[in-house]
Motif scaffolding. Structure first.
Motif, PDB file in Angstrom:
ATOM      1  N   LEU B 225     -12.049   1.633  -3.335  1.00 36.24           N
ATOM      2  CA  LEU B 225     -10.881   2.104  -4.070  1.00 36.24           C
ATOM      3  C   LEU B 225     -10.293   3.345  -3.389  1.00 36.24           C
ATOM      4  N   LEU B 226     -11.197   4.272  -3.042  1.00 34.03           N
ATOM      5  CA  LEU B 226     -10.760   5.502  -2.395  1.00 34.03           C
ATOM      6  C   LEU B 226     -10.249   5.202  -0.993  1.00 34.03           C
ATOM      7  N   GLU B 227     -10.931   4.264  -0.325  1.00 38.55           N
ATOM      8  CA  GLU B 227     -10.542   3.906   1.039  1.00 38.55           C
ATOM      9  C   GLU B 227      -9.135   3.311   1.041  1.00 38.55           C
ATOM     10  N   ALA B 228      -8.863   2.481   0.035  1.00 38.14           N
ATOM     11  CA  ALA B 228      -7.538   1.861  -0.068  1.00 38.14           C
ATOM     12  C   ALA B 228      -6.466   2.927  -0.222  1.00 38.14           C
ATOM     13  N   ALA B 229      -6.746   3.916  -1.064  1.00 37.43           N
ATOM     14  CA  ALA B 229      -5.774   4.989  -1.269  1.00 37.43           C
ATOM     15  C   ALA B 229      -5.579   5.770   0.025  1.00 37.43           C
ATOM     16  N   ARG B 230      -6.694   5.965   0.771  1.00 32.56           N
ATOM     17  CA  ARG B 230      -6.636   6.716   2.024  1.00 32.56           C
ATOM     18  C   ARG B 230      -5.759   5.975   3.031  1.00 32.56           C
ATOM     19  N   ILE B 231      -5.936   4.652   3.088  1.00 32.71           N
ATOM     20  CA  ILE B 231      -5.145   3.851   4.029  1.00 32.71           C
ATOM     21  C   ILE B 231      -3.665   3.914   3.652  1.00 32.71           C
ATOM     22  N   ASP B 232      -3.398   3.970   2.356  1.00 34.00           N
ATOM     23  CA  ASP B 232      -2.008   4.085   1.906  1.00 34.00           C
ATOM     24  C   ASP B 232      -1.427   5.464   2.190  1.00 34.00           C
ATOM     25  N   GLY B 233      -2.232   6.336   2.757  1.00 35.70           N
ATOM     26  CA  GLY B 233      -1.718   7.631   3.169  1.00 35.70           C
ATOM     27  C   GLY B 233      -1.804   8.718   2.116  1.00 35.70           C
ATOM     28  N   ALA B 234      -2.609   8.510   1.085  1.00 39.98           N
ATOM     29  CA  ALA B 234      -2.736   9.541   0.054  1.00 39.98           C
ATOM     30  C   ALA B 234      -3.583  10.696   0.585  1.00 39.98           C
ATOM     31  N   SER B 235      -3.209  11.905   0.234  1.00 38.04           N
ATOM     32  CA  SER B 235      -4.004  13.065   0.630  1.00 38.04           C
ATOM     33  C   SER B 235      -5.269  13.100  -0.212  1.00 38.04           C
ATOM     34  N   GLU B 236      -6.255  13.883   0.243  1.00 43.72           N
ATOM     35  CA  GLU B 236      -7.521  13.928  -0.486  1.00 43.72           C
ATOM     36  C   GLU B 236      -7.316  14.414  -1.918  1.00 43.72           C
ATOM     37  N   PHE B 237      -6.418  15.382  -2.088  1.00 44.42           N
ATOM     38  CA  PHE B 237      -6.202  15.892  -3.439  1.00 44.42           C
ATOM     39  C   PHE B 237      -5.501  14.850  -4.302  1.00 44.42           C
ATOM     40  N   ARG B 238      -4.595  14.108  -3.673  1.00 44.41           N
ATOM     41  CA  ARG B 238      -3.894  13.044  -4.382  1.00 44.41           C
ATOM     42  C   ARG B 238      -4.897  11.981  -4.850  1.00 44.41           C
ATOM     43  N   ILE B 239      -5.836  11.632  -3.968  1.00 45.10           N
ATOM     44  CA  ILE B 239      -6.859  10.645  -4.325  1.00 45.10           C
ATOM     45  C   ILE B 239      -7.660  11.152  -5.521  1.00 45.10           C
ATOM     46  N   PHE B 240      -8.036  12.438  -5.437  1.00 45.18           N
ATOM     47  CA  PHE B 240      -8.812  13.041  -6.515  1.00 45.18           C
ATOM     48  C   PHE B 240      -8.045  12.976  -7.836  1.00 45.18           C
ATOM     49  N   ARG B 241      -6.767  13.347  -7.781  1.00 42.48           N
ATOM     50  CA  ARG B 241      -5.985  13.458  -9.008  1.00 42.48           C
ATOM     51  C   ARG B 241      -5.602  12.096  -9.566  1.00 42.48           C
ATOM     52  N   SER B 242      -5.188  11.180  -8.674  1.00 44.17           N
ATOM     53  CA  SER B 242      -4.615   9.920  -9.161  1.00 44.17           C
ATOM     54  C   SER B 242      -5.603   8.776  -9.225  1.00 44.17           C
ATOM     55  N   VAL B 243      -6.714   8.872  -8.501  1.00 47.97           N
ATOM     56  CA  VAL B 243      -7.680   7.772  -8.525  1.00 47.97           C
ATOM     57  C   VAL B 243      -8.958   8.187  -9.245  1.00 47.97           C
ATOM     58  N   VAL B 244      -9.537   9.319  -8.817  1.00 48.96           N
ATOM     59  CA  VAL B 244     -10.860   9.697  -9.332  1.00 48.96           C
ATOM     60  C   VAL B 244     -10.781  10.169 -10.785  1.00 48.96           C
TER      61      VAL B 244
END
Lengths: 334, 333
Positions: B225-244
């Motif tokens: 899930l996190l990897e997918a967000a990373r590939i979509d170009g999300a920043s680490e903080f964005r991943i934290f806020r919007s996914v985690v």
């Protein structure tokens, strides 16, 4: 077999002529070879992780790590807030503590408190949990009633019970006199033999609900098949309790015991509000004694030494707790 | 959460294991507890539970009733469970609003600001701690960086240190925070964060236990899930806020509830660092009131009711989460 890995390493990391200098090819981000990069490069790549940890690490290094080191430092000094001179005194504080009779008394009082309040609130909690695990209509209502003291701020509970124990107007004396259980009003909190039991009773009232909820969770995790099997074998209610329920609750019991001991050894609020450590130091617990030395006599060095004595006692139980939580994570959560 | 799922896995795995080799497990009998639980047992159970519940609730009933009684009624030889002449004197006196009676002026009164302070401090700690705990927990659970294990073990080790050991050094550290409260850059000359909200809030904005709890929960988030967000170009903080964060609802709620509860009823720390009568929190105000005004019980009872209300409201609103949280953490805040 031996040759293969060697060959692969050579092809992957073969030095490449690059702008007149020999250098290893740089793996792209996310490539399987990322972990072969140098340490600084890896730190740089994961820099955001360190940024995320920053606030937490900062607070911990100041208020836990530095504080702990400072606490050790304090124990070797005569450190009074009101005196500018804070001389190094070696092991004097430790020596004083060993010979301090009030300290010994505070340790015994604390053990008395833990030894009485923890088993009592666990036993009451288990009884309530067993009853509330039965299919009753008003289960939720009862559960809330027994849990209310847990959500009540401790200071409020202590104030309320201080009144209940009041010698002249307290409800305890009134109803005990009415029922002719006692002939003369008792001076609960000012009687040197009754003060500690009174504090214990109040703490049991305040803590039972927690044991009850944890035991309920434990009971609900026991597989129904075990009871069915026991029933088929002809076990009655008591035998099922004795040979199925209680053994299956062992991890829960252990958890409550260790947690209860850890928190009860740190008892302070009840003592501060209800008895002020009296009468004649009968309810002076370790934390209250430490509080006296730090904030009444202003000797931070000796108070820190007292805190370390408590730390030592707690360490045994905390270590046990961490060990158990790793061994039986499921049971601890249930 | 890790713990809970472990338990479930174990239980589900156990009967499955002997399946291929051993005899087939007996068919599960339907639960028939209700049929076996007869009327007589039911009556006995109620007979045990009801008096106990009354004993547990009686102090609350008395507290509420007494908070509306005038002083003379509280100090009567027979306790009044229903106030004969109900009055709001206690509430007015403890909150110091409206006109106070002469007796209250003389005997001392409370301050509504104590509750405002408690609310402000507890809410701030809850919001900040939940956020910072989650941030740390995410790094420990889902990031791989040099030194992670060392730092994590260090964090875990701090869980072993009881608050009482760091209490005294922290008092001195708070006193010597540079540039605050009249301190110079060396941290001397003034009183630092003593007697200020900074001192109340800052040491509480992360908790090793909360981090541990959230980390266990976050371990169950799939890496893909996190990897997918990373590939979509999300920043680490964005991943934290919007996914985690959205995936950690129950754990975050448990963390927030227990933090709020703990911060609201925290007593020792505010007791030692706060000194201005208008800056102290409700528990300290109440406790010092007992010590200073030994006879103003109407005010004390009224103050106690107000101090308890937020806890009861939080408990009733989040009752489900409470039980879930205890199952999740096995601990009270």
């Amino acid at each position: 077999m031996m040759a293969q890995p060697v060959v692969r390493t050579e092809t992957d990391a073969a030095p490449v002529k690059n702008g007149g200098r020999w250098s290893r090819p740089r793996p792209g981000p996310g490539s399987p070879h990322a972990n072969r990069r140098s340490l600084p490069a890896r730190i740089w790549k994961e820099r955001s992780a360190y940024v995320f940890l920053m606030p937490g690490m900062l607070i911990f290094s100041v208020f836990t790590l530095a504080a702990l080191i400072f606490a050790v430092y304090l124990t070797f000094h005569r450190w009074s807030i009101i005196e500018p001179d804070k001389p190094f005194v070696g092991l004097t504080n430790y020596r004083d503590m060993i010979h301090d009779e009030r300290f010994t008394e505070s340790v015994l009082n604390t053990i008395y408190f833990s030894g009485a309040s923890v088993p009592l609130s666990m036993a009451t909690g288990l009884l309530l949990a067993l009853l509330l695990n039965l299919p009753l209509r008003l289960r939720g209502l009862f559960r809330t009633a027994f849990y209310l003291p847990v959500v009540t701020p401790f200071v409020v509970s202590a104030i309320l019970w201080k009144w209940l124990y009041n010698g002249d107007y307290g409800l305890f004396n009134y109803y005990l006199l009415q029922a002719h259980i006692i002939d003369d009003p008792l001076l609960w909190l000012s009687d040197k033999n009754l003060a500690m039991p009174a504090v214990v009773l109040m703490s049991v009232w305040a803590g039972t609900g927690f044991s009850m909820v944890v035991y309920l969770a434990g009971l609900q995790a026991i597989p129904q098949e075990l009871y069915e099997a026991a029933r088929i074998d002809g076990a009655g209610v008591w035998q099922r309790l004795r040979y199925v329920t209680i053994p299956m609750l062992r991890p829960t019991t252990l958890f409550l015991l260790v947690m209860g001991i850890i928190s009860s050894l740190q008892v302070f609020t009840q003592i501060f509000v209800m008895t002020n450590g009296g009468p004649v130091n009968k309810t002076t617990t370790m934390v209250y004694y430490m509080y006296l030395w730090a904030f009444k006599y202003f000797d931070m060095g000796y108070a820190s030494t007292l805190a370390f004595a408590l730390f030592l006692m707690l360490l045994v139980f905390t270590a046990l707790q961490l060990r158990l939580s790793r061994q039986e994570p499921g049971a601890w959560a249930a | 959460m890790g713990g809970v799922s472990d338990g479930v896995d174990l239980r589900e795995a156990a009967p499955a294991a002997p399946g291929p080799t051993g005899p087939t497990p007996p068919a599960r009998e339907p639960r028939n507890g209700k049929n076996r639980f007869g009327l007589r047992q039911k009556a006995v159970t109620y007979l045990v539970l009801a008096p106990l519940a009354i004993l547990f609730l009686a102090p609350f009933a008395w507290l509420i009733s007494a908070s509306f009684q005038p002083m003379g009624e509280i100090f009567s030889t027979t306790p009044h469970w229903v106030p004969e002449s109900p009055t709001l004197e206690g509430y007015k006196g403890f909150l110091n609003v409206g006109d106070l009676t002469n007796a209250q002026q003389a005997q001392g009164h409370g301050d509504w600001r104590w509750f405002a302070n408690s609310a402000f401090v507890a809410l701030t700690i809850t919001v900040l701690q939940t956020f910072f705990n989650a941030l740390c927990a995410y790094s420990f659970a889902k990031r791989r960086f040099p030194g992670r294990n060392v730092i994590f073990v260090l964090f875990l080790a701090t869980m072993m240190v009881p608050g009482q050991v760091t209490l005294i050094p922290n008092y001195l550290i708070i006193q010597h925070i540079p540039f605050f409260g009249g301190n110079d850059w060396m941290g001397s000359g003034g009183h630092g964060w003593l007697d200020s909200y900074w001192g109340l809030i800052m040491p509480g904005i992360v908790s090793a236990f909360g981090i541990f709890l959230l980390r266990q929960y976050m371990l169950s988030i799939p890496d893909q899930l996190l990897e997918a967000a990373r590939i979509d170009g999300a920043s680490e903080f964005r991943i934290f806020r919007s996914v985690v964060l959205p995936l950690c609802g129950p754990a975050l709620a448990a963390n927030a509830i227990f933090t709020f509860q703990g911060a609201w009823e925290d007593f020792f720390w505010p007791l030692i660092i706060m000194s201005s009568p208008d800056k102290i929190t409700a528990p300290v105000g109440l406790a010092l009131f007992v010590v200073q005004n030994r006879t103003s019980w109407t005010l004390l009872f009224a103050g106690s009711v107000i101090a308890t209300l937020p806890m009861i409201i939080v408990f009733i609103v989040f009752q489900r989460r409470f039980v879930q949280g205890i199952a999740l953490t096995g601990i009270k805040g």
